[in-house]
Design an enzyme around this catalytic site. Structure first.
Site, PDB file in Angstrom:
ATOM      1  N   GLY A  48      11.780   7.628  12.891  1.00 45.48           N
ATOM      2  CA  GLY A  48      11.895   6.511  11.959  1.00 45.48           C
ATOM      3  C   GLY A  48      13.236   5.822  12.108  1.00 45.48           C
ATOM      4  O   GLY A  48      14.264   6.470  12.313  1.00 45.48           O
ATOM      5  N   LEU A  51      15.878   2.139   6.939  1.00 42.72           N
ATOM      6  CA  LEU A  51      17.212   2.318   6.370  1.00 42.72           C
ATOM      7  C   LEU A  51      17.631   3.770   6.481  1.00 42.72           C
ATOM      8  O   LEU A  51      18.759   4.076   6.861  1.00 42.72           O
ATOM      9  CB  LEU A  51      17.208   1.878   4.910  1.00 42.72           C
ATOM     10  CG  LEU A  51      17.163   0.376   4.722  1.00 42.72           C
ATOM     11  CD1 LEU A  51      17.051   0.040   3.252  1.00 42.72           C
ATOM     12  CD2 LEU A  51      18.398  -0.263   5.325  1.00 42.72           C
ATOM     13  N   ARG A 338       8.439  -1.441 -14.001  1.00 42.09           N
ATOM     14  CA  ARG A 338       7.241  -1.823 -13.259  1.00 42.09           C
ATOM     15  C   ARG A 338       5.960  -1.216 -13.778  1.00 42.09           C
ATOM     16  O   ARG A 338       4.964  -1.906 -13.961  1.00 42.09           O
ATOM     17  CB  ARG A 338       7.430  -1.405 -11.799  1.00 42.09           C
ATOM     18  CG  ARG A 338       8.512  -2.199 -11.163  1.00 42.09           C
ATOM     19  CD  ARG A 338       8.820  -1.702  -9.800  1.00 42.09           C
ATOM     20  NE  ARG A 338       9.800  -2.601  -9.204  1.00 42.09           N
ATOM     21  CZ  ARG A 338      10.328  -2.408  -8.018  1.00 42.09           C
ATOM     22  NH1 ARG A 338       9.975  -1.365  -7.299  1.00 42.09           N
ATOM     23  NH2 ARG A 338      11.201  -3.258  -7.549  1.00 42.09           N
ATOM     24  N   GLU A 433      12.019   7.282   1.877  1.00 36.63           N
ATOM     25  CA  GLU A 433      10.791   7.291   1.073  1.00 36.63           C
ATOM     26  C   GLU A 433       9.896   8.465   1.450  1.00 36.63           C
ATOM     27  O   GLU A 433       9.049   8.895   0.649  1.00 36.63           O
ATOM     28  CB  GLU A 433      10.038   5.963   1.258  1.00 36.63           C
ATOM     29  CG  GLU A 433       8.878   5.791   0.304  1.00 36.63           C
ATOM     30  CD  GLU A 433       8.228   4.412   0.365  1.00 36.63           C
ATOM     31  OE1 GLU A 433       8.824   3.500   0.974  1.00 36.63           O
ATOM     32  OE2 GLU A 433       7.135   4.254  -0.191  1.00 36.63           O
ATOM     33  N   ARG A 443      10.058   4.838  -9.692  1.00 42.08           N
ATOM     34  CA  ARG A 443      11.318   4.388  -9.106  1.00 42.08           C
ATOM     35  C   ARG A 443      11.765   3.090  -9.748  1.00 42.08           C
ATOM     36  O   ARG A 443      10.961   2.182  -9.924  1.00 42.08           O
ATOM     37  CB  ARG A 443      11.165   4.168  -7.603  1.00 42.08           C
ATOM     38  CG  ARG A 443      12.367   3.542  -6.957  1.00 42.08           C
ATOM     39  CD  ARG A 443      12.196   3.391  -5.479  1.00 42.08           C
ATOM     40  NE  ARG A 443      11.209   2.397  -5.100  1.00 42.08           N
ATOM     41  CZ  ARG A 443      11.447   1.095  -5.053  1.00 42.08           C
ATOM     42  NH1 ARG A 443      12.624   0.631  -5.405  1.00 42.08           N
ATOM     43  NH2 ARG A 443      10.506   0.253  -4.676  1.00 42.08           N
TER      44      ARG A 443
HETATM   45  C1  FAD Z   1       7.561  -5.599   0.006  1.00 38.32           C
HETATM   46  C2  FAD Z   1       8.538  -4.536  -0.378  1.00 38.32           C
HETATM   47  C3  FAD Z   1       9.694  -4.867  -1.080  1.00 38.32           C
HETATM   48  C4  FAD Z   1      10.610  -3.884  -1.433  1.00 38.32           C
HETATM   49  N1  FAD Z   1      11.734  -4.265  -2.104  1.00 38.32           N
HETATM   50  C5  FAD Z   1      12.651  -3.319  -2.419  1.00 38.32           C
HETATM   51  C6  FAD Z   1      13.850  -3.688  -3.087  1.00 38.32           C
HETATM   52  O1  FAD Z   1      14.062  -4.861  -3.402  1.00 38.32           O
HETATM   53  N2  FAD Z   1      14.755  -2.727  -3.357  1.00 38.32           N
HETATM   54  C7  FAD Z   1      14.539  -1.430  -3.025  1.00 38.32           C
HETATM   55  O2  FAD Z   1      15.409  -0.608  -3.281  1.00 38.32           O
HETATM   56  N3  FAD Z   1      13.410  -1.039  -2.383  1.00 38.32           N
HETATM   57  C8  FAD Z   1      12.464  -1.956  -2.083  1.00 38.32           C
HETATM   58  N4  FAD Z   1      11.305  -1.571  -1.452  1.00 38.32           N
HETATM   59  C9  FAD Z   1      11.131  -0.171  -1.067  1.00 38.32           C
HETATM   60  C10 FAD Z   1      11.928   0.099   0.202  1.00 38.32           C
HETATM   61  O3  FAD Z   1      11.882  -1.009   1.044  1.00 38.32           O
HETATM   62  C11 FAD Z   1      11.383   1.281   0.985  1.00 38.32           C
HETATM   63  O4  FAD Z   1      11.127   2.333   0.134  1.00 38.32           O
HETATM   64  C12 FAD Z   1      12.417   1.747   1.995  1.00 38.32           C
HETATM   65  O5  FAD Z   1      12.806   0.678   2.809  1.00 38.32           O
HETATM   66  C13 FAD Z   1      11.863   2.856   2.851  1.00 38.32           C
HETATM   67  O6  FAD Z   1      12.782   3.053   3.928  1.00 38.32           O
HETATM   68  P1  FAD Z   1      12.568   4.246   4.906  1.00 38.32           P
HETATM   69  O7  FAD Z   1      13.692   4.212   5.880  1.00 38.32           O
HETATM   70  O8  FAD Z   1      12.395   5.491   4.128  1.00 38.32           O
HETATM   71  O9  FAD Z   1      11.206   4.008   5.649  1.00 38.32           O
HETATM   72  P2  FAD Z   1      10.724   2.704   6.458  1.00 38.32           P
HETATM   73  O10 FAD Z   1      11.689   1.601   6.364  1.00 38.32           O
HETATM   74  O11 FAD Z   1       9.320   2.463   6.043  1.00 38.32           O
HETATM   75  O12 FAD Z   1      10.744   3.167   7.971  1.00 38.32           O
HETATM   76  C14 FAD Z   1       9.739   4.001   8.469  1.00 38.32           C
HETATM   77  C15 FAD Z   1      10.066   4.231   9.917  1.00 38.32           C
HETATM   78  O13 FAD Z   1       9.346   5.322  10.413  1.00 38.32           O
HETATM   79  C16 FAD Z   1       8.669   4.963  11.586  1.00 38.32           C
HETATM   80  N5  FAD Z   1       7.441   5.729  11.624  1.00 38.32           N
HETATM   81  C17 FAD Z   1       6.524   5.879  10.648  1.00 38.32           C
HETATM   82  N6  FAD Z   1       5.554   6.695  11.051  1.00 38.32           N
HETATM   83  C18 FAD Z   1       5.864   7.102  12.289  1.00 38.32           C
HETATM   84  C19 FAD Z   1       5.236   7.958  13.244  1.00 38.32           C
HETATM   85  N7  FAD Z   1       4.117   8.592  12.964  1.00 38.32           N
HETATM   86  N8  FAD Z   1       5.848   8.101  14.445  1.00 38.32           N
HETATM   87  C20 FAD Z   1       7.006   7.475  14.735  1.00 38.32           C
HETATM   88  N9  FAD Z   1       7.628   6.679  13.876  1.00 38.32           N
HETATM   89  C21 FAD Z   1       7.055   6.488  12.677  1.00 38.32           C
HETATM   90  C22 FAD Z   1       8.458   3.485  11.506  1.00 38.32           C
HETATM   91  O14 FAD Z   1       8.385   2.965  12.809  1.00 38.32           O
HETATM   92  C23 FAD Z   1       9.714   3.043  10.801  1.00 38.32           C
HETATM   93  O15 FAD Z   1      10.734   2.883  11.763  1.00 38.32           O
HETATM   94  C24 FAD Z   1      10.364  -2.540  -1.098  1.00 38.32           C
HETATM   95  C25 FAD Z   1       9.207  -2.195  -0.407  1.00 38.32           C
HETATM   96  C26 FAD Z   1       8.272  -3.171  -0.065  1.00 38.32           C
HETATM   97  C27 FAD Z   1       7.002  -2.767   0.602  1.00 38.32           C
END
Ligand code: FAD
Ligand code: HEM
Ligand code: HEM
Ligand code: SF4
Ligand code: F3S
Ligand code: FES
Lengths: 645, 253, 210
Positions: A48, A51, A338, A433, A443
């Site tokens: 992944g 962020l 929410r 997440e 959240r």
């Molecule tokens: C429309 C929207 C608006 C949002 N707005 C906000 C906000 O304003 N403020 C806030 O705090 N949060 C917000 N959120 C929530 C927040 O964006 C997410 O919870 C957060 O960005 C998740 O980040 P992450 O790094 O955990 O996962 P992600 O950013 O989802 O990254 C997942 C990564 O894992 C990789 N991956 C997944 N499965 C596999 C696999 N099987 N094999 C290899 N790679 C894989 C993907 O390629 C990706 O790189 C929002 C969410 C959405 C959907």
């Protein structure tokens, strides 16, 4: 047959005792360090590049570890974090409006409806301030005031202005900051980047996570990658509902495969439904679009007072409109959290007062704000969001009120982790997440970005060192029997999917699964509904394995094969979500059980019976999962009935 | 409405590729362009044919994953709109629509409409960052940034890395993408120390990747879904001149 | 590119002014032509100055064409497969005609040299008497020559319209406001230059100069 069995209780053994504001400091001090000379010899796999994953990979590489990074998109910059709009919280108290680490901690525990771990949440609040410093140093163009200092706004139910933002693209700007740091390390040769690669299995050797099996999405080649530790940062599983605000590719595969290998899955039923999304326009709909919550700062939510009032909204006089949020929640009004805003919308629509062609929508009206602040001001604040709305619906929100409806947005549940963010499998860390850690049952807005970066930049790099320092682990390679077995499992599974060659597409199954989940495991859940859903999910899953049609072969870029694998895992997850929702006989945060509400329809918690984390252990295919309870203690924030009246 | 699609089909990098015609019927004007392709693919799968491969993820116009040449327009006819945000109400019943991948030797076709944009990542890796090791950052308020600069930096930072600028440029140049990142970073105080090494690194990486040179044709900015302004390229040229004509990177100046 | 382009522009300006001397009558125009060959005397013998000028010009044109060719080759290499659906220009039209425009101009210059410098293709072809040559050239019955000149010069106008703007850009003009200014300046310059050149043939055509 029983739906689940009782396992032994578990506990987080890593959080130090003592005053809560000292715990992280103590842990940092006690954590063992790895000698810089040895770091180079240690490999860490990070799945992944969002962020969480992006910031972790960049930081670990910077510290000298050899990092292997994976994402399914064509570039790490496209991780779903890019879509986050609203902002990121931090207890900087630049406004001097009474904010503090303790208040952010307090708000987050309360917002999570007292189902999160105090130690973790407090650490999150402490670290939040460093995140902003870090991002500014990277050149993240946060919104600023005329004095040149950072601007902040109030967001999603907070009464202080602690949310930092970059127009409506905060997630994009934060992610690009992490991505650029990551690219720098890639350029320096410290990170081996594998984009368009999907993790399909976890490799466990002597009880420790030692590698993953990945499929190259371009060539279809399956390979086994070994390492000293594995970090999952694969995001949330909201797409189990088919329609959600998540990117199309978001999936549960990485975490679910780890779950099947022994990692506990915590609170799967905690789902966040976001109140302000663009309503469904037809059955061709492939995803739902979020309208940032910040809109609720100036927009007023209403529906007609009378059922089936089809007049043009502008022709409905004030006294025939029901500004229901302002009516029911005078003190928070349109800014209630929410889960509350979403359920209120559902209720008015259930009463038949919904608006728009499908009657599944409510108005978000800016007429007053435009009148008060002028069109210019509104344009400056929300211009890009208004344009997006018009592009999608063909309606001009400056003229007619927006139509919005709740949609699945975020999943609080995820793999269980301790204070060190290590799962129940040694050497397997889970951040962002993908884990369950900090948000309890609900959240708060702008807290996920905060958590993702806190985990990746600051927490994991400290705690993973403590694990690696206990090494060196003995060298293993892909020829190890356990690795070979994992690999063959993956190959067999792909062959099975291709072999069915039935008469229904993957999407048709996914859509149907989504409808079941939305109907029975969505905004409101009931025992009868959940039991029904479990039955339907099982039948549909069997149908899937008999009737699904996946075209093409495994040795090429094959998008329908990718989908098929993800949907197959969603089926198993969906069942566990329903079981978790069924067993939790209370309402809390994102989990609302029809049987458990206060007389005036608010969520009714049951702290005596359910103040615990439900961590599920996978036993065997077709066998009931085992429930392990981690009791939650509240020493600093005392559980109260949430009230936003 | 009913449409005729002419889509570029190419099995793999080695295959020559060709335009293939597909009719699609009862398309709803509320569908997005990609949803219309979903409908086509569902049918192809059931007919036992190979569905059309195309890139997409967020479907919100922010991840930059989607990218289609629609009737010769990068991302289609609507200005400031990515293919995933384009809706069928932009087209008329009975229309014939040509759909092609981005065409650039730096973006080789992988399959059908899917191309490899790794070259963009290489440009960023060659300097598109500010070196700020985690934990080393000073208090965020220690350096104020004039609002005008912060806003202009944001405007350029809005680039989603989709590649439409390259697809639209008569020279197949990636200058707008490169200039957008350079402009963002050189407008911020934090970006100054690496300003001149950055521009040389990124421009060299751009040229090595096989992109064409910029002759200020101005097609890129018209196609750019985020409206990255053309003057960013002027800023790039200025920084590049300053960096190459000694002075830019000599200490003290 | 910018540098060579600008050298050429400088020549064009000087040359245009020179041509406008046509209106000051035969003697002064011829005199100017001779003077061209005489400046520098006694420091430089004979037509040296003119030759220096010519070398500079030739170098500029060659360098310019070389640079243009390099750009063109890179552009071709950057897009080996063309689009099936070719699109009307959405940016600037002048920008898209730089290469062909350039070539046309080159061909014109060659013809032009044979015509008025060496006189080979000139009905009069009297080395010493350019005024006569010019007048003969654009005589009404040889309307096609005038037509060709006109086309060439309009092409040149386009070339310069984008060229001048592009030169500003290449040299780092960077603000949106400056961009508008640069575009306008380029346009005005191109128009003035075209006009400046065109009056001569038309003056002859209409018998204003004879
Ligand atoms: C429309 C929207 C608006 C949002 N707005 C906000 C906000 O304003 N403020 C806030 O705090 N949060 C917000 N959120 C929530 C927040 O964006 C997410 O919870 C957060 O960005 C998740 O980040 P992450 O790094 O955990 O996962 P992600 O950013 O989802 O990254 C997942 C990564 O894992 C990789 N991956 C997944 N499965 C596999 C696999 N099987 N094999 C290899 N790679 C894989 C993907 O390629 C990706 O790189 C929002 C969410 C959405 C959907
Ligand atoms: C074969 C002949 C020629 C070709 C192929 C040619 C091609 C080009 C091209 C491609 C450009 C664009 C470069 C850029 O935008 O950066 C250009 C610019 C220019 N050309 Fe030409 N040209 C030719 C002849 C001429 C002539 C004869 C003149 C003047 C009399 C001229 C004047 C200019 C000027 C002033 C510029 C602007 C410089 C710049 O863009 O930086 N060109 N030319
Ligand atoms: C109607 C317009 C023009 C007229 C009447 C004209 C006239 C002349 C004349 C009379 C000469 C010969 C001068 C001499 O030998 O003393 C000359 C030379 C020349 N002209 Fe023009 N010209 C015109 C347009 C142009 C243009 C548009 C260009 C270039 C793009 C051009 C390039 C030249 C060059 C390169 C020479 C040779 C100068 C030298 O002897 O070194 N001319 N022109
Ligand atoms: S500059 Fe515009 S067109 Fe080019 S990659 Fe960025 S967003 Fe896409
Ligand atoms: S279109 Fe191409 S030539 Fe330059 S100005 Fe844009 S990159
Ligand atoms: S799919 Fe993300 S920008 Fe189009």
């Amino acid at each position: 047959m029983e739906l689940f069995t009782q396992g032994d209780p578990i506990a987080d053994t890593k959080a130090p005792a003592g005053p809560i504001e000292k715990r992280w400091e103590t842990r940092r001090f006690e954590a063992k360090l790895v000698n810089p000379a040895n770091r180079r010899k240690m490999t860490v796999i990070v799945v992944g590049t969002g962020l969480a994953g992006g910031s972790a990979a960049a930081t670990l590489a910077e510290q000298g570890y050899h990092v292997k990074s994976y994402c399914y998109q064509d570039s790490p910059r496209r991780a779903h974090s890019i879509a986050a709009q609203g902002g990121i919280n931090a207890a900087k108290n630049y406004r001097n409006d009474g904010d503090s680490v303790h208040r952010l901690f307090y708000d987050t525990v309360k917002g999570g409806d007292f189902r999160s771990r105090e130690s973790n949440v407090h650490r999150l609040a402490e670290v939040s301030v460093n995140i902003i410093d870090q991002c500014v140093a990277q050149g993240v163009p946060f919104a600023r005031e005329y004095g040149g200092l950072l601007d902040t706004r109030s967001f999603g139910g907070a009464q202080v202005q602690r949310t930092f933002y970059a127009r409506g693209q905060t997630g994009q700007q934060l992610l690009l900051g992490a991505y650029q740091a990551l690219e720098r390390q890639i350029g320096l040769g410290n990170v081996e980047m594998n984009s368009r690669h999907e993790m399909l299995e976890l490799v466990i050797i002597d009880g420790k996570a030692r590698g993953i099996v990945v499929r190259d999405l371009v060539t279809g080649e399956i390979s086994t990658e070994m390492a000293d530790a594995v970090v999952l940062a694969s995001g949330g599983y909201g797409n189990v509902f088919y329609l959600s605000t998540n990117a199309k590719g978001c999936n549960v595969t990485a975490t679910w495969r780890a779950h099947r290998k022994g990692a506990y899955f915590a609170n799967p039923c905690y789902t966040q439904i976001h109140p302000t999304c663009i309503p469904v326009s037809g059955d061709h709909q492939s995803k739902l679009t979020l309208m940032s919550e910040s809109l609720r700062n100036d927009g007023r939510v209403w529906v007609p007072k009378t059922k089936g009032d089809d007049r043009n909204p502008r022709d409905i006089p004030e006294d025939e409109r029901d500004y229901y949020l302002e009516r029911i929640y005078p003190s928070f009004g349109n800014l209630v959290p929410r889960d509350i805003a979403s359920r209120a919308a559902k209720n008015v629509c259930d009463e038949g007062r919904g608006v728009g062609p499908t009657k599944l929508g409510v108005y978000l009206d800016f007429a007053d704000a435009i009148g008060r602040l002028g069109r210019k001001a509104i344009e400056a604040k929300y211009g890009n969001l208004f344009e997006m709305y018009e592009r999608i619906t063909g309606e001009d929100p400056y003229e007619v009120p927006m139509r919005i409806y709740p949609a699945v947005h975020y999943t609080m549940g995820g793999l269980w982790v301790d204070y060190d963010l290590q799962s129940s499998i040694p050497g397997l860390f889970v951040i962002g997440e993908a884990n369950f850690s900090d948000h309890g049952a609900n959240r708060l807005g702008a807290s996920a970005l905060m958590q993702g970066l806190a985990d990746g930049y600051f927490v994991l790099p400290t705690t993973i060192a403590n694990y690696l320092a206990s090494g060196p682990l003995e060298k293993v390679d892909a020829s190890h029997p356990a690795a070979v077995e994992a690999r063959t499992d993956v190959e067999d599974r792909i062959q099975r999917l291709l072999a069915v060659n039935g008469d229904r597409t993957v999407d048709s199954f996914h859509r149907e699964l989504g409808q079941i989940m939305w109907e029975h495991c969505g905004m409101e859940r009931s025992e009868a509904g959940l039991r029904k859903a479990i039955g339907e999910i099982r039948d549909l899953r069997d149908a899937f394995w008999q009737r699904v049609k996946v075209s093409g072969t495994g040795e090429e870029l094959n998008q329908s094969l990718e989908k098929a694998g993800r949907v197959a895992d969603f089926f198993e997850l969906a069942e566990l979500m329903c079981i978790d929702a069924l067993h939790r006989e209370e309402s809390c945060g994102g989990h609302f059980r029809a049987e458990h509400q206060t007389p005036d329809g608010e969520a009714q918690r049951d702290d005596d019976r359910f103040a615990y984390v439900a961590a599920w252990e996978f036993t065997a295919t077709g066998e009931p999962s085992a429930l392990h309870k981690e009791d939650l203690k509240f020493e600093y924030v005392h559980p109260t009935q949430r009230s936003y009246k | 409405m009913n449409l005729t699609l002419r889509i570029w089909r190419q099995k793999g990098p080695e295959d020559k590729g060709r335009m293939v015609t597909y009719p699609v019927n009862d398309v709803s004007p509320d569908m997005s362009f990609l949803e219309m392709l979903d409908v086509l693919n569902e049918r192809l799968i059931l007919d036992g044919e190979d569905p059309v491969a195309f890139d997409h993820d967020c479907r919100e116009g922010i991840c930059g994953m989607c990218g289609l040449m629609i009737n010769g327009d990068a991302h289609g006819p609507q200005r400031g709109t990515t293919a995933c945000q384009l809706h069928m109400r932009q087209f008329t019943d009975g229309e014939t629509i040509d759909i092609e991948p981005w065409r650039a030797s730096a973006f080789p076709v992988i399959k059908d409409l899917v191309v490899n944009r790794g070259a963009f990542d290489k440009i960023i890796a060659a300097g598109g960052y500010i070196t700020a090791p985690t934990g080393s950052a000073p208090e965020a308020h220690s350096t104020p940034v004039a609002k005008a600069n912060a806003d202009a930096a944001f405007e350029s930072a809005a680039c989603i890395g989709c590649g439409a600028c390259v697809a639209a440029c008569p020279n197949g140049s990636g200058m707008l993408f490169t200039a957008a990142k350079l402009t963002q970073l050189s407008l911020l105080p934090q970006g100054q120390p690496e300003r001149y090494t950055r521009v040389i690194g990124m421009v060299d990486a751009h040229d090595e990747a096989g992109f064409g040179g910029c002759t200020n044709a101005g097609e890129c900015t018209v196609a750019c879904p985020k409206g990255i302004p053309l003057n960013t390229i002027g800023r790039l040229n200025r920084d590049y001149l300053a960096a190459t004509t000694k002075g830019g990177n000599t200490p003290g100046s | 590119m910018a540098v060579t382009g600008i050298l050429l522009v400088l020549f064009l300006i000087a040359h245009m002014l020179g041509n406008l001397k046509v209106f000051t009558g035969e003697t002064s125009f011829d005199h100017y032509a001779h003077w061209l060959r005489d400046i520098g005397k006694p420091l430089l013998p004979g037509v040296w100055f003119l030759w220096i000028l010519r070398t500079v010009l030739v170098v500029a044109v060659v360098a310019h064409i070389w640079a243009a060719t390099v750009l063109a080759l890179r552009a071709r290499a950057a897009r080996p497969v063309k689009y099936a659906h070719r699109k009307k220009v959405r940016g600037s039209y002048a920008a898209r005609t730089m290469r062909w425009g350039g070539v046309i101009i080159l061909l014109f210059v060659i013809y032009h040299l044979l015509d008025l410098t060496t006189g080979t293709l000139n009905p009069v072809g009297n080395e010493g008497k350019p005024y006569g040559n010019v007048v003969a050239d654009f005589a009404p019955e040889r309307w096609y020559v005038t037509l060709f000149y006109t086309l060439a010069i309009v092409t040149l106008g386009f070339h310069l319209r984008h060229g001048a703007f592009s030169a500003f850009r290449s040299l780092g003009q960077q603000t949106p406001r400056g961009e508008r200014r640069a575009r306008n300046a380029a346009l005005v310059f191109a128009v003035v230059l075209c006009a400046g050149y065109l009056v001569v043939p038309f003056a002859v055509l209409t018998g204003l100069v004879s």
